[in-house]
Design an enzyme around this catalytic site. Structure first.
Site, PDB file in Angstrom:
ATOM      1  NE  ARG A  58      -3.451  -2.726   0.264  1.00 29.94           N
ATOM      2  CZ  ARG A  58      -4.006  -3.458   1.244  1.00 29.94           C
ATOM      3  NH1 ARG A  58      -3.355  -3.680   2.374  1.00 29.94           N
ATOM      4  NH2 ARG A  58      -5.195  -3.989   1.067  1.00 29.94           N
TER       5      ARG A  58
ATOM      6  CG  ASP B 276      -2.995  -5.712  -1.306  1.00 29.50           C
ATOM      7  OD1 ASP B 276      -4.088  -5.554  -1.888  1.00 29.50           O
ATOM      8  OD2 ASP B 276      -2.895  -6.194  -0.169  1.00 29.50           O
TER       9      ASP B 276
ATOM     10  CG  HIS C 295      -6.032  -8.244  -1.408  1.00 25.41           C
ATOM     11  ND1 HIS C 295      -6.225  -6.949  -0.994  1.00 25.41           N
ATOM     12  CD2 HIS C 295      -6.819  -9.012  -0.614  1.00 25.41           C
ATOM     13  CE1 HIS C 295      -7.093  -6.929   0.023  1.00 25.41           C
ATOM     14  NE2 HIS C 295      -7.481  -8.164   0.264  1.00 25.41           N
TER      15      HIS C 295
ATOM     16  CG  ASP D  47      -6.399 -11.438   2.265  1.00 26.40           C
ATOM     17  OD1 ASP D  47      -5.690 -11.850   1.321  1.00 26.40           O
ATOM     18  OD2 ASP D  47      -6.341 -10.273   2.686  1.00 26.40           O
ATOM     19  CD  GLU D  48     -10.105  -8.248   3.084  1.00 25.80           C
ATOM     20  OE1 GLU D  48     -10.809  -7.651   3.909  1.00 25.80           O
ATOM     21  OE2 GLU D  48      -9.037  -7.769   2.646  1.00 25.80           O
TER      22      GLU D  48
ATOM     23  CD1 TRP E 269      -7.406 -13.133   7.868  1.00 29.38           C
ATOM     24  CD2 TRP E 269      -8.216 -11.085   8.251  1.00 29.38           C
ATOM     25  NE1 TRP E 269      -8.297 -12.857   6.871  1.00 29.38           N
ATOM     26  CE2 TRP E 269      -8.813 -11.594   7.080  1.00 29.38           C
ATOM     27  CE3 TRP E 269      -8.579  -9.804   8.690  1.00 29.38           C
ATOM     28  CZ2 TRP E 269      -9.751 -10.878   6.340  1.00 29.38           C
ATOM     29  CZ3 TRP E 269      -9.509  -9.088   7.944  1.00 29.38           C
ATOM     30  CH2 TRP E 269     -10.096  -9.619   6.784  1.00 29.38           C
TER      31      TRP E 269
ATOM     32  CE1 TYR F 265      -4.931  -8.154  11.351  1.00 31.75           C
ATOM     33  CE2 TYR F 265      -6.066  -6.684   9.852  1.00 31.75           C
ATOM     34  CZ  TYR F 265      -5.558  -7.929  10.153  1.00 31.75           C
ATOM     35  OH  TYR F 265      -5.689  -8.954   9.238  1.00 31.75           O
TER      36      TYR F 265
ATOM     37  CG  ASP G 284      -4.382  -1.364  10.266  1.00 29.56           C
ATOM     38  OD1 ASP G 284      -4.207  -2.294  11.082  1.00 29.56           O
ATOM     39  OD2 ASP G 284      -5.232  -1.424   9.359  1.00 29.56           O
TER      40      ASP G 284
ATOM     41  CD1 TRP H 267      -3.565  -4.800   8.298  1.00 27.16           C
ATOM     42  CD2 TRP H 267      -2.843  -5.308   6.242  1.00 27.16           C
ATOM     43  NE1 TRP H 267      -3.613  -6.167   8.162  1.00 27.16           N
ATOM     44  CE2 TRP H 267      -3.176  -6.506   6.911  1.00 27.16           C
ATOM     45  CE3 TRP H 267      -2.368  -5.378   4.938  1.00 27.16           C
ATOM     46  CZ2 TRP H 267      -3.041  -7.762   6.314  1.00 27.16           C
ATOM     47  CZ3 TRP H 267      -2.233  -6.619   4.342  1.00 27.16           C
ATOM     48  CH2 TRP H 267      -2.568  -7.803   5.021  1.00 27.16           C
ATOM     49  CB  THR H 268       1.299   0.827   5.052  1.00 24.02           C
ATOM     50  OG1 THR H 268       1.295   0.182   3.770  1.00 24.02           O
ATOM     51  CG2 THR H 268       2.214   0.074   5.997  1.00 24.02           C
TER      52      THR H 268
HETATM   53  C1  ACM Z   1      -6.488  -9.057   5.915  1.00 22.14           C
HETATM   54  O1  ACM Z   1      -6.489  -8.208   6.823  1.00 22.14           O
HETATM   55  N1  ACM Z   1      -7.203  -8.880   4.822  1.00 22.14           N
HETATM   56  C2  ACM Z   1      -5.718 -10.265   6.039  1.00 22.14           C
END
Ligand code: ACM
Length: 540
Positions: free
Chosen positions: A147, A176, A247, A313-314, A380, A405, A407, A455-456
């Protein structure tokens, strides 16, 4: 008043001798036994710079620092015995010896964390004996360099900061939607095109602000080799993450054929410039599989780690639902739906890595379709994924977003810069428990450790990363290393007192932590929107 014996993370056992000291001076020598060379080099380079003392090899009248390995102390354990005339540092293995050297540096006082000596300092070590060993074997920090790119010197600095806290796994989130950060020689456009974007959302998604200038950067393979070697010298393993099949917009922008070309015009995609979860995901074709096998082949050469992280993920399934090609693939493979297709995709790399003697680790979504035996899970979305994985016999790294997390904002005040997520204070992190009480002892043994995730999206430079990470990483390190009691019984007041010495160490290292009283004027970001969430942490 600070006390240098306030070591963080707290050692298992400290026995104080009388109020007397061993003083390091120009004639103090270092006697390094077999297998201790890396710690000898580190001590001479690091303490040598801070103190200006040569710490020459051998024995002598000015006292001796003895380095030894004794396997009886166990993996990563160490014993530090500071007596008149002799410091004896014994590691159960090279890693334990190195962690002992970290303790030794703390005991010399905050100025031992500088890179050149201040005038008139004395380098005294209190006479004492410490016996110590870690609670977990995976004590990690996940750094998202996708990021916002962290230049190589910043990564090396973070490895030093991790070592100072006895953390031993850097989970390196290299790709990502917003950027691809590692050179892959057979697919050069991944970095030519995928490593930069022309502008960046400033603040979280809802913010109307843009940083209207290019952002980017990547690590060459030589940079990666340097990072991995620098980490190894500090007993840290670097676990690379290539996030698939979601991602992945930066990769698709570089190689449009990786995307769902029958759903959207993937040639029009750019590296994403805002935050969230992009709908543009990989097409599960043979071409995509071969492409990423090529990526992983190069990674296996670069990263000797047992584990490789494949994300998982996601991954939004909308494009897969709309794609005739994907639907035909589901039918051809006799799968029930898009979720089974994702599981099939992950399992392909699970097998592929296992055949090459490595192990796959992925975010907890990878559990949903069933996993091969050696695969592990980064839990997570709370504890549930980790509990299910441990019960199914998989190893688990606990990193629930509700707890670790970094962030997420660390105070409820309006003045927190770009506040994201839940309020998670230093005390919340200190009371984080990686092993859920629901697990039996056998199941708990699968919790191989824990990591804090950074996470940035809203950390545009090193100072912002420092602010979010510290001081909470110090509390996290104590959770990961020390044998703390159950969360409610942890003495946070005593930890805070010990932090007095640690803030001075962080000052000497030049870490832009969040001061206990709140952000300094230049650490604030007035008017930049975040994305706060409410609710107490689940362990309260
Ligand atoms: C994540 O926070 N999507 C692993």
């Amino acid at each position: 008043m600070i006390d240098v014996t306030d070591v963080i993370p707290q050692p298992r056992q400290v026995t104080s001798h009388e109020d007397a000291y061993f003083e390091l001076g120009p004639d103090t020598r270092m006697a390094a036994g077999d297998g201790t060379g890396h710690t000898e080099r580190w001590l001479r380079a690091t303490l040598g710079a801070a103190t200006g003392l040569p710490l020459a090899s051998g024995e002598g009248p000015g006292g001796v620092v003895r380095l030894e390995i004794d396997g009886q102390l166990g993996a990563e354990g160490y014993r530090l015995d500071i007596a008149p005339g002799t410091v004896r540092l014994t590691g159960g293995d090279p890693a334990g010896l190195f962690w002992g050297a970290q303790t030794l540096r703390q005991l010399l006082g905050p100025d031992a964390f500088r890179r050149a000596p201040l005038p008139g300092r004395r380098w005294r070590l209190p006479l004492l004996r410490i016996e110590d060993a870690p609670r977990f074997r995976w004590r990690g920090l996940m750094l998202d360099v996708a990021r916002h790119f962290m230049p190589k010197d910043g990564v090396l600095r973070y490895l030093d900061l991790m070592a100072a806290h006895k953390l031993n796994v850097l989970h390196f989130h290299l790709t990502d939607d917003q950027g691809w950060r590692v050179e892959i020689t057979r697919h050069p456009r991944l970095t030519e095109k995928g490593s930069w974007r022309s502008r960046t959302k400033y603040g979280h998604r809802a913010s109307p602000l843009w940083e209207d200038k290019p952002h980017g950067g990547y690590y060459t393979q030589e940079d990666i080799r340097e990072i991995v070697a620098y980490a190894a010298e500090r007993q840290i393993t670097v676990v690379p993450e290539i996030d698939v099949p979601g991602h992945s917009q930066a990769a698709i922008a570089a190689y449009p054929e990786l995307g769902n070309t029958d759903v959207i015009d993937t040639t029009a995609l750019t590296v994403w410039d805002t935050w969230g979860v992009s709908p543009n995901v990989l097409a599960p074709t043979e071409n995509t599989l071969r492409f990423y096998e090529g990526v992983f082949e190069e990674l296996l050469e670069l990263f000797p780690s047992e584990f490789l992280h494949i994300g998982g993920d996601e991954c939004p399934k909308e494009q897969w639902r709309q794609s005739a090609t994907v639907q035909a693939r589901i039918e051809e493979l006799a799968l029930a739906d898009e979720d089974e297709l994702q599981a099939w995709f992950i399992q392909h790399f699970d097998t592929w890595l296992a055949e090459r003697g490595r192990r796959l680790i992925g975010w907890d979504e990878i559990l949903e379709g069933g996993l091969a035996k050696g695969a592990a899970v980064s839990s997570w979305r709370g504890y549930a994924g980790g509990i299910a994985a441990a019960r199914a016999g998989h190893d688990v790294v606990m990193c629930p977003e509700q707890q670790v997390y970094l962030d997420h904002r660390q105070h409820g005040d309006e003045g927190e810069p770009v506040p994201i997520g839940f309020v998670r204070t230093l005390e919340d992190v200190y009371r984080f428990e990686p092993v859920p009480s629901e697990l039996t002892p056998d199941e708990s043994a699968h919790v191989i450790g824990t990591q804090a995730n950074v996470w940035t999206e809203v950390m545009e430079n090193q100072g912002r990363v420092d602010y979010q990470v510290f001081p909470r990483l110090a509390a996290f390190a104590e959770v990961a290393w020390s044998a703390l009691p159950a969360p409610a019984e942890r003495d946070f007041g005593a930890f805070e007192q010990r932090m007095a010495a640690h803030y001075r160490r962080l000052d000497a290292l030049g870490v832009a932590y969040r001061p206990p009283g709140g952000p300094l004027p230049w650490q604030q970001r007035p008017g930049v929107l975040g994305r706060p969430l409410d609710g107490p942490p689940p362990n309260k």
